[in-house]
Design a protein around this motif. Structure first.
Motif, PDB file in Angstrom:
ATOM      1  N   LYS B 147     -43.827 -42.529  -6.880  1.00  0.00           N
ATOM      2  CA  LYS B 147     -43.895 -42.560  -7.600  1.00  0.00           C
ATOM      3  C   LYS B 147     -44.435 -42.080  -9.167  1.00  0.00           C
ATOM      4  CE  LYS B 147     -46.211 -46.636 -10.728  1.00  0.00           C
ATOM      5  NZ  LYS B 147     -46.342 -48.182 -11.125  1.00  0.00           N
ATOM      6  N   ALA B 148     -45.066 -40.985  -8.707  1.00  0.00           N
ATOM      7  CA  ALA B 148     -44.762 -39.922 -10.209  1.00  0.00           C
ATOM      8  C   ALA B 148     -43.306 -39.274  -9.458  1.00  0.00           C
ATOM      9  CB  ALA B 148     -45.476 -39.221  -9.598  1.00  0.00           C
ATOM     10  N   LYS B 149     -42.613 -39.070  -9.053  1.00  0.00           N
ATOM     11  CA  LYS B 149     -41.500 -38.814  -8.962  1.00  0.00           C
ATOM     12  C   LYS B 149     -40.848 -38.987  -9.700  1.00  0.00           C
ATOM     13  CE  LYS B 149     -37.358 -37.157  -5.916  1.00  0.00           C
ATOM     14  NZ  LYS B 149     -37.194 -37.363  -5.053  1.00  0.00           N
ATOM     15  N   TYR B 150     -40.649 -40.212  -9.501  1.00  0.00           N
ATOM     16  CA  TYR B 150     -39.480 -41.180 -10.070  1.00  0.00           C
ATOM     17  C   TYR B 150     -39.705 -41.849 -11.466  1.00  0.00           C
ATOM     18  CZ  TYR B 150     -37.020 -41.026  -6.145  1.00  0.00           C
ATOM     19  OH  TYR B 150     -36.511 -40.956  -4.847  1.00  0.00           O
ATOM     20  N   ARG B 151     -40.619 -41.838 -11.995  1.00  0.00           N
ATOM     21  CA  ARG B 151     -41.488 -41.876 -13.091  1.00  0.00           C
ATOM     22  C   ARG B 151     -40.680 -40.623 -13.887  1.00  0.00           C
ATOM     23  NH1 ARG B 151     -40.782 -45.952 -14.798  1.00  0.00           N
ATOM     24  NH2 ARG B 151     -42.376 -45.891 -16.940  1.00  0.00           N
ATOM     25  N   SER B 152     -41.539 -39.678 -13.497  1.00  0.00           N
ATOM     26  CA  SER B 152     -40.681 -38.941 -14.449  1.00  0.00           C
ATOM     27  C   SER B 152     -39.300 -38.576 -14.334  1.00  0.00           C
ATOM     28  CB  SER B 152     -41.202 -37.144 -13.354  1.00  0.00           C
ATOM     29  OG  SER B 152     -42.492 -37.302 -13.137  1.00  0.00           O
ATOM     30  N   LEU B 153     -38.420 -38.965 -12.842  1.00  0.00           N
ATOM     31  CA  LEU B 153     -37.305 -38.767 -13.731  1.00  0.00           C
ATOM     32  C   LEU B 153     -36.531 -40.386 -14.557  1.00  0.00           C
ATOM     33  CD1 LEU B 153     -36.194 -38.329  -9.891  1.00  0.00           C
ATOM     34  CD2 LEU B 153     -35.542 -36.912 -11.597  1.00  0.00           C
ATOM     35  N   TYR B 154     -37.130 -40.887 -14.463  1.00  0.00           N
ATOM     36  CA  TYR B 154     -36.976 -42.037 -14.992  1.00  0.00           C
ATOM     37  C   TYR B 154     -36.867 -41.096 -16.470  1.00  0.00           C
ATOM     38  CZ  TYR B 154     -37.435 -45.853 -18.867  1.00  0.00           C
ATOM     39  OH  TYR B 154     -37.191 -46.355 -20.049  1.00  0.00           O
ATOM     40  N   LEU B 155     -38.170 -40.663 -16.911  1.00  0.00           N
ATOM     41  CA  LEU B 155     -38.649 -40.224 -18.071  1.00  0.00           C
ATOM     42  C   LEU B 155     -37.430 -39.067 -19.209  1.00  0.00           C
ATOM     43  CD1 LEU B 155     -42.851 -40.748 -18.039  1.00  0.00           C
ATOM     44  CD2 LEU B 155     -41.134 -42.064 -19.942  1.00  0.00           C
ATOM     45  N   ILE B 156     -37.113 -38.647 -18.352  1.00  0.00           N
ATOM     46  CA  ILE B 156     -36.444 -36.987 -18.755  1.00  0.00           C
ATOM     47  C   ILE B 156     -34.958 -37.632 -18.351  1.00  0.00           C
ATOM     48  CG2 ILE B 156     -35.014 -35.043 -17.744  1.00  0.00           C
ATOM     49  CD1 ILE B 156     -37.890 -34.783 -16.038  1.00  0.00           C
ATOM     50  N   TYR B 157     -34.314 -38.342 -17.804  1.00  0.00           N
ATOM     51  CA  TYR B 157     -32.944 -39.058 -18.070  1.00  0.00           C
ATOM     52  C   TYR B 157     -32.834 -40.127 -19.145  1.00  0.00           C
ATOM     53  CZ  TYR B 157     -30.471 -37.773 -13.545  1.00  0.00           C
ATOM     54  OH  TYR B 157     -30.263 -36.500 -12.590  1.00  0.00           O
ATOM     55  N   LYS B 158     -34.385 -40.819 -19.508  1.00  0.00           N
ATOM     56  CA  LYS B 158     -33.872 -41.541 -20.976  1.00  0.00           C
ATOM     57  C   LYS B 158     -33.956 -41.212 -22.036  1.00  0.00           C
ATOM     58  CE  LYS B 158     -34.540 -45.532 -22.857  1.00  0.00           C
ATOM     59  NZ  LYS B 158     -34.642 -47.468 -22.846  1.00  0.00           N
ATOM     60  N   ALA B 159     -34.842 -39.760 -21.639  1.00  0.00           N
ATOM     61  CA  ALA B 159     -35.206 -38.804 -23.238  1.00  0.00           C
ATOM     62  C   ALA B 159     -33.276 -38.051 -23.235  1.00  0.00           C
ATOM     63  CB  ALA B 159     -35.918 -37.706 -22.251  1.00  0.00           C
ATOM     64  N   ASP B 160     -32.284 -37.994 -22.028  1.00  0.00           N
ATOM     65  CA  ASP B 160     -31.307 -37.753 -22.052  1.00  0.00           C
ATOM     66  C   ASP B 160     -30.572 -38.406 -23.213  1.00  0.00           C
ATOM     67  OD1 ASP B 160     -28.592 -36.412 -20.104  1.00  0.00           O
ATOM     68  OD2 ASP B 160     -28.789 -35.723 -22.131  1.00  0.00           O
ATOM     69  N   PHE B 161     -30.965 -39.925 -22.228  1.00  0.00           N
ATOM     70  CA  PHE B 161     -29.983 -40.381 -23.011  1.00  0.00           C
ATOM     71  C   PHE B 161     -30.369 -41.226 -24.981  1.00  0.00           C
ATOM     72  CE2 PHE B 161     -27.445 -44.459 -23.292  1.00  0.00           C
ATOM     73  CZ  PHE B 161     -28.359 -45.755 -23.587  1.00  0.00           C
ATOM     74  N   ILE B 162     -31.192 -41.078 -24.376  1.00  0.00           N
ATOM     75  CA  ILE B 162     -31.498 -41.356 -26.280  1.00  0.00           C
ATOM     76  C   ILE B 162     -31.405 -40.131 -27.298  1.00  0.00           C
ATOM     77  CG2 ILE B 162     -32.686 -42.852 -26.296  1.00  0.00           C
ATOM     78  CD1 ILE B 162     -35.057 -42.262 -27.106  1.00  0.00           C
ATOM     79  N   LYS B 163     -31.169 -39.689 -27.082  1.00  0.00           N
ATOM     80  CA  LYS B 163     -31.312 -38.167 -27.842  1.00  0.00           C
ATOM     81  C   LYS B 163     -31.028 -37.623 -29.325  1.00  0.00           C
ATOM     82  CE  LYS B 163     -28.460 -34.800 -25.069  1.00  0.00           C
ATOM     83  NZ  LYS B 163     -28.066 -35.839 -24.381  1.00  0.00           N
ATOM     84  N   GLU B 164     -29.699 -38.530 -28.733  1.00  0.00           N
ATOM     85  CA  GLU B 164     -28.755 -38.728 -30.889  1.00  0.00           C
ATOM     86  C   GLU B 164     -28.965 -39.508 -31.067  1.00  0.00           C
ATOM     87  OE1 GLU B 164     -26.158 -36.310 -30.797  1.00  0.00           O
ATOM     88  OE2 GLU B 164     -25.909 -35.520 -28.389  1.00  0.00           O
ATOM     89  N   LYS B 165     -29.778 -40.849 -31.150  1.00  0.00           N
ATOM     90  CA  LYS B 165     -29.541 -41.640 -31.064  1.00  0.00           C
ATOM     91  C   LYS B 165     -30.993 -41.606 -31.310  1.00  0.00           C
ATOM     92  CE  LYS B 165     -29.494 -46.617 -31.016  1.00  0.00           C
ATOM     93  NZ  LYS B 165     -30.248 -48.409 -29.991  1.00  0.00           N
ATOM     94  N   ASN B 166     -32.054 -41.098 -31.070  1.00  0.00           N
ATOM     95  CA  ASN B 166     -33.155 -40.726 -31.640  1.00  0.00           C
ATOM     96  C   ASN B 166     -34.393 -40.112 -31.187  1.00  0.00           C
ATOM     97  OD1 ASN B 166     -36.900 -40.870 -32.536  1.00  0.00           O
ATOM     98  ND2 ASN B 166     -36.170 -43.257 -32.722  1.00  0.00           N
TER      99      ASN B 166
END
Lengths: 94, 614
Positions: B147-166
């Motif tokens: 779970k720790a692995k995939y939660r980290s991955l989700y958060l990292i990818y989410k940061a990448d996704f929203i970086k231009e917007k916020n």
């Protein structure tokens, strides 16, 4: 001849279909949807006052605010029915 | 002792020694309080052999945990085993525990594979459509390390996704990943995650340094408040717009909401000032264009009372201007008929099809996407947002309340609608009577096939109209026909994308399962698409002779977005038409008589069958 709900009629400005009617301040009004060249609904809606001499587009803002509220409530009721209808898959087999 | 031997022992006639009775009695009592499972209580009450009852009880709990993959039951079972069993019993129980843990591990593996597949797609196309699905899937993983692995991955990818917007929210997501990475024991895994995290952080830093207008956090709020004070005091538009830009870049939260409210209130004041200035100019100079500008702004005011007051003033000025131009402000103009139309006799079409339902359906379709239907009435241009907004808000609020109630009860919403909801039957009759037309009832069947079930959009409504036109012709026949309603829809195929070699083309509503894989399935559609709670299906009941009954299109939050019942429609055709990804679709597999048996994902159906795969 009086225009009734569901009637399709033509004026110089185009073709309309009547959705609703109501009486307000002793005048009869209809709420219509303008049809496009293929007789499909457009996004334009008009309120007409029904007079002896014909239909007159209602433009008085005070009256329109009241009339559109009345027509809006009636339209809401129909839309709720339609949304209910969508949930029943077998009603046509009744 | 294996589980099988344990079960044999439990079901045998061996009696309990007296010395052990008291000990087991205490254990039984504890089990009753802790587990709170009625069937176990019944077993305890009905059997005299207490040792067997106790062992049978914890085996029941293990079975429950295994069948339902209910983590709470499993935890209760595990706790009971640890606290109450002797070492000898614990050995017996260890087999059972191992079996349950294996099932949980398999579930975690399925979730991990699904998330890996989504991440691979994201890396390939940089399309983040399923990013929120990773959020819900990763939260379902049981093993803490995985779970720790995939939660980290989700958060990292989410940061990448929203970086231009916020960008600030992106930093928040990235920093949150650190807490998960810290607990990962596998050095290789944690290193890889840190490398990914650092790469995204570099991107964020680059964006921030390229945009000097992005203020530092600690100064931002102060600066915004000063700008808003200036805008409010001096009615300064420029200060207001500057504040607006800064507020947009704030991370979402209470502070941003409060500042936005203040901004909107000041914006309304500025607009009212502008209207007042324009009306004053229009009145003083009898300036029509100033009046028209004022009217345009008035029409957009949200406050109805202020709107009416301004409208009244505008009308008075309008009369003055008309008087000046020689027009009769009360109508009957002798110079210009444009603003004073005369009544016109309508030409009514005899026998025109009664198609008011088409207008209502287009309105209903507009509701689903939250699109306001804009009513314009003649030349006044009154935008009656009150009606559209009222319709949208009321119906959406109703649906939202219903979903919330079901969530609170722990039910999944709108999974099974086999019978009309209470009250619907009466409404249907009312609707039938109202439209007085079999033609509507026949055409309405198209809508019942699910395309506008949630009013997903005007494009879907359009496709329904096209289908209806294709079936019934350009003009609908007003002569009622015998009501032999079928759902034989042959949707139009996009010839550039639909091919018979598509492995999903054989998954068709109403047809047999055939070669498709139904060895595993799920109790609910949302479990099917999330890959959780997978169960082995019994081939005696679910097999090639079963049928595909319907498709459920799932939203990322696990709720049902659409239910599709169109007979003959394949997954391939549906996905081509709607643009929906097959990973979002669950298929209801049913017995020949139509009784639903299991929900299966599309990827499960096509897996390992004759070489087919997605």
């Amino acid at each position: 001849m009086q225009v009734k709900v569901d009637d399709v009629f033509s004026l110089k400005s185009g073709k309309y279909i009547t959705l609703e009617e109501t009486n307000y301040e002793q005048e009869r009004y209809i709420f219509v949807n303008k049809l496009d060249e293929n007789d499909n609904p457009s996004k334009k809606f008009v309120v007409f006052k029904c007079t002896d001499k014909g239909l007159l587009e209602e433009k008085d803002n005070d009256k329109l605010n009241v009339l559109l509220k009345i027509f809006g409530d009636k339209v809401n009721d129909k839309l709720e029915l339609i949304n209910g209808l969508y949930k029943v898959r077998s009603f046509l087999n009744e | 002792m294996s589980e099988e031997e344990l079960r044999k022992y439990v079901n045998s006639n061996i009696t309990l020694e007296d010395s052990k009775k008291e000990e087991y009695q205490k254990s039984l009592q504890y089990l009753q309080e802790d587990a709170d499972v009625q069937s176990m209580k019944n077993a305890v009450n009905s059997d005299n052999n207490e040792e067997k009852v106790r062992l049978r009880a914890f085996l029941n709990l293990a079975d429950t945990a295994r069948l339902t993959l209910n983590n709470d039951d499993y935890n209760k079972y595990h706790k009971y085993v640890k606290r109450n069993l002797t070492n000898e019993d614990r050995e017996k129980a260890s087999e059972v525990i191992k079996n349950v843990e294996n099932v949980f591990a398999a579930q975690d593996e399925a979730l991990s594979r699904k998330i890996d597949a989504i991440l691979t797609e994201i890396d390939k196309d940089k399309k983040f459509d399923s990013i929120d699905l990773i959020d819900s899937l990763s939260n379902t993983i049981l093993d803490k390390q995985v779970k720790a692995k995939y939660r980290s991955l989700y958060l990292i990818y989410k940061a990448d996704f929203i970086k231009e917007k916020n960008i600030y929210a992106a930093y928040d997501f990235l920093n949150a990943a650190t807490d998960y990475i810290k607990v990962i024991e596998n050095y290789e895994v944690s290193s890889e995650l840190r490398i990914k995290q650092a790469a995204v952080r570099r991107m964020l830093d680059k964006i921030k340094s390229a945009r000097p207008d992005l203020p530092k956090d600690d100064q931002t709020i102060d600066k915004i408040n000063k700008l808003l004070d200036k805008a409010e005091k001096d009615l300064d538009k420029k200060a207001l717009e500057e504040a607006r830009k800064l507020i947009e870049n704030l991370p979402n939260g209470h502070e941003k909401e409060e500042l936005t409210k203040r901004l909107n209130a000041i914006s309304d004041k500025l607009i009212e000032k502008e209207i007042t200035d324009l009306l004053d100019k229009a009145e003083k100079d009898l300036d029509k264009s100033a009046l028209d500008k004022a009217k345009d702004l008035i029409s957009k005011l949200p406050n109805e009372d202020k709107k009416r007051a301004f409208e009244k003033k505008a009308d008075e000025i309008d009369k003055l201007i008309k008087e000046k131009d020689g027009k009769d402000p009360n109508g009957g103009s002798d110079s210009d008929d444009k603003d004073d139309p005369k009544p016109e006799q309508p030409i009514i079409e005899e026998n025109a099809p009664k198609k008011t339902w088409k207008t209502y359906v287009s309105l209903a379709a507009g509701i689903g996407v939250g699109a306001a239907v804009f009513f314009t009435c003649g030349t006044v241009g009154v935008s009656v947002m009150a009606i559209a907004g009222g319709i949208t808000k009321r119906l959406l609020a109703k649906r939202r309340r219903k979903l919330e109630l079901q969530r609170l009860k722990g039910e999944l919403p709108i999974e099974e609608v086999e019978e009309p909801l209470p009250g619907i039957k009466g409404k249907i009759q009312k609707l039938k009577n109202y439209f007085k037309s079999e033609e509507f009832c026949r055409d309405a069947n198209w809508f019942l096939n699910g395309a506008i079930y949630t009013g997903l959009g005007l494009n879907i409504a359009s496709s329904i109209y096209n289908l209806a036109s294709a079936k019934f012709g350009a003009g609908v026949d007003t002569t009622p026909t015998p009501d032999t309603v079928t759902t034989d829809v042959q949707p139009k195929l996009d010839p550039t994308t639909a091919t018979n070699s598509d492995p999903m083309s054989g998954i068709k509503i109403g047809e047999n399962v055939g070669d498709y894989n139904v060895s595993v399935g799920h109790d609910t559609a949302s479990w099917a698409t999330s890959g959780s709670h997978t169960e082995n299906l019994i081939s005696e009941y679910v097999n090639s002779g079963s049928i595909f009954k319907r498709f459920a299109v799932m939203n990322p939050d696990g709720t049902v977005g659409q239910m599709i019942n169109t007979n003959g429609l394949s997954i391939a055709d549906f996905c081509n038409q709607s643009g929906i990804d097959p990973s979002q679709i669950a298929v209801d597999v049913a017995s020949k008589n139509g009784t639903s048996q299991a929900w299966v994902s599309v990827s499960e159906l096509v897996k390992g069958v004759g070489g087919k795969s997605l």
